[in-house]
Design a protein around this motif. Structure first.
Motif, PDB file in Angstrom:
ATOM      1  N   TYR A   1       0.805  -1.208   0.000  1.00 33.08           N
ATOM      2  CA  TYR A   1       0.000   0.000   0.000  1.00 33.08           C
ATOM      3  C   TYR A   1       0.844   1.267   0.000  1.00 33.08           C
ATOM      4  O   TYR A   1       0.429   2.299  -0.494  1.00 33.08           O
ATOM      5  CB  TYR A   1      -0.913   0.033   1.235  1.00 33.08           C
ATOM      6  CG  TYR A   1      -1.955  -1.056   1.261  1.00 33.08           C
ATOM      7  CD1 TYR A   1      -2.763  -1.296   0.164  1.00 33.08           C
ATOM      8  CD2 TYR A   1      -2.130  -1.830   2.405  1.00 33.08           C
ATOM      9  CE1 TYR A   1      -3.714  -2.299   0.185  1.00 33.08           C
ATOM     10  CE2 TYR A   1      -3.089  -2.834   2.438  1.00 33.08           C
ATOM     11  CZ  TYR A   1      -3.873  -3.065   1.320  1.00 33.08           C
ATOM     12  OH  TYR A   1      -4.817  -4.049   1.355  1.00 33.08           O
ATOM     13  N   ALA A   2       2.032   1.207   0.611  1.00 33.15           N
ATOM     14  CA  ALA A   2       2.792   2.422   0.857  1.00 33.15           C
ATOM     15  C   ALA A   2       3.317   3.042  -0.433  1.00 33.15           C
ATOM     16  O   ALA A   2       3.743   2.351  -1.353  1.00 33.15           O
ATOM     17  CB  ALA A   2       3.957   2.120   1.790  1.00 33.15           C
ATOM     18  N   ILE A   3       3.263   4.371  -0.478  1.00 30.24           N
ATOM     19  CA  ILE A   3       3.824   5.125  -1.595  1.00 30.24           C
ATOM     20  C   ILE A   3       5.346   5.060  -1.513  1.00 30.24           C
ATOM     21  O   ILE A   3       5.943   5.272  -0.459  1.00 30.24           O
ATOM     22  CB  ILE A   3       3.350   6.583  -1.534  1.00 30.24           C
ATOM     23  CG1 ILE A   3       1.836   6.647  -1.778  1.00 30.24           C
ATOM     24  CG2 ILE A   3       4.090   7.443  -2.536  1.00 30.24           C
ATOM     25  CD1 ILE A   3       1.391   6.232  -3.153  1.00 30.24           C
ATOM     26  N   LYS A   4       5.983   4.782  -2.654  1.00 35.78           N
ATOM     27  CA  LYS A   4       7.437   4.616  -2.653  1.00 35.78           C
ATOM     28  C   LYS A   4       8.176   5.945  -2.655  1.00 35.78           C
ATOM     29  O   LYS A   4       9.216   6.093  -2.036  1.00 35.78           O
ATOM     30  CB  LYS A   4       7.858   3.795  -3.867  1.00 35.78           C
ATOM     31  CG  LYS A   4       7.352   2.358  -3.871  1.00 35.78           C
ATOM     32  CD  LYS A   4       7.867   1.613  -5.102  1.00 35.78           C
ATOM     33  CE  LYS A   4       7.366   0.167  -5.117  1.00 35.78           C
ATOM     34  NZ  LYS A   4       5.919   0.083  -5.307  1.00 35.78           N
ATOM     35  N   ASP A   5       7.660   6.940  -3.389  1.00 37.38           N
ATOM     36  CA  ASP A   5       8.385   8.197  -3.511  1.00 37.38           C
ATOM     37  C   ASP A   5       7.413   9.318  -3.877  1.00 37.38           C
ATOM     38  O   ASP A   5       6.207   9.094  -4.060  1.00 37.38           O
ATOM     39  CB  ASP A   5       9.515   8.094  -4.540  1.00 37.38           C
ATOM     40  CG  ASP A   5       9.032   7.591  -5.898  1.00 37.38           C
ATOM     41  OD1 ASP A   5       7.920   7.994  -6.336  1.00 37.38           O
ATOM     42  OD2 ASP A   5       9.752   6.796  -6.529  1.00 37.38           O
ATOM     43  N   VAL A   6       7.949  10.526  -3.994  1.00 38.71           N
ATOM     44  CA  VAL A   6       7.133  11.703  -4.249  1.00 38.71           C
ATOM     45  C   VAL A   6       6.424  11.619  -5.595  1.00 38.71           C
ATOM     46  O   VAL A   6       5.264  12.032  -5.724  1.00 38.71           O
ATOM     47  CB  VAL A   6       7.986  12.987  -4.141  1.00 38.71           C
ATOM     48  CG1 VAL A   6       9.120  12.979  -5.150  1.00 38.71           C
ATOM     49  CG2 VAL A   6       7.129  14.229  -4.319  1.00 38.71           C
TER      50      VAL A   6
END
Length: 244
Positions: free
Chosen positions: A61-66
């Motif tokens: 689920y987590a966003i990897k980067d901007v």
């Protein structure tokens, strides 16, 4: 598509109850807006870091980067994306992770509870008592870095700190004692107050005061007002589009 991609795609879908014409004759929002809810006294709230449990610990689920965060916002919010990215700043990878947490918290939890409180206090006659829980769990624990995460209030509200093997402080035990007293009072009488606890005022949409339950305990101005204003407008436009 991989299993992880499927899980992430399903997480992006809106979760909503089925309007079957019997149990739910209309949307929950419309029922409350028109004053057709079961008009009962209510104690509701959410936690200040709800989104951490749904994002940071789970790589799928987590966003990897901007770049990924901003792309997901543009996909989800369309012509409102610039406004969202101004509210939830993400100028670096670390900022984007926190922005994802804050956005998830506000969209999925804080706005829902705040709107429920607003509608009940406006169209109902029964009092609604609204809180924001803001106490992180002490370490050592894999949840220590998650702040006031989703479900983190339960062990306090039911005064069960002695069932969890963590180094709780006197401050934790005092909070648990007060929260559980509020909960028991409400269960008995529909009012969380007694002559020993800090006064918990019924929610009033005009003053927008909430009870904060954490390192501090008492009535405060709604701390996420700017973000709630955005989602008020955003959700209003969505409801209007469904009517067209």
């Amino acid at each position: 598509m991989s299993a992880a991609d499927l899980l992430r795609a399903s997480a992006d879908e809106t979760i909503a109850p089925a309007i079957d014409g019997y149990v739910l004759p209309n949307t929950v929002y419309n029922i409350f807006e028109t004053g057709k809810q079961n008009d009962v006294r209510t104690l509701i709230g959410s936690n200040s870091d709800e989104g951490t449990l749904l994002t940071m610990p789970w790589p799928i689920y987590a966003i990897k980067d901007v770049d990924e965060f901003q792309a997901s916002v543009r996909k989800r919010f369309g012509d409102k994306a610039d406004e969202v990215l101004e509210l939830y700043r993400s100028d670096s990878d670390n900022e984007s992770k926190q922005a994802q947490v804050d956005l998830s918290t506000d969209k999925l939890f804080t706005w829902q509870m705040h709107t429920w409180a607003q509608l009940q206090s406006t169209t109902g006659k029964s009092n609604v008592y609204y809180y924001i829980f803001d106490k992180g769990q002490p370490g050592p624990s894999r949840f220590e870095t998650l702040g006031a995460y989703h479900s983190g209030e339960i062990v306090y509200a039911y005064n069960n700190l002695d069932k969890v093997n963590l180094p709780y402080t006197p401050e934790d035990y005092e909070l648990a004692d007060r929260m559980s007293s509020y909960w028991v009072n409400f269960a008995k009488s529909g009012d969380p107050n007694d002559d020993k606890l800090p006064f918990w005022a019924p929610y009033d949409a005009e003053t927008d005061q909430v009870m904060t339950l954490g390192t501090k305990l008492g009535m405060i101005e709604m701390p996420r007002r700017t973000y709630m204003n955005f989602f008020d407008d955003y959700e209003s436009e969505l409801r209007s589009s469904f009517k067209e």
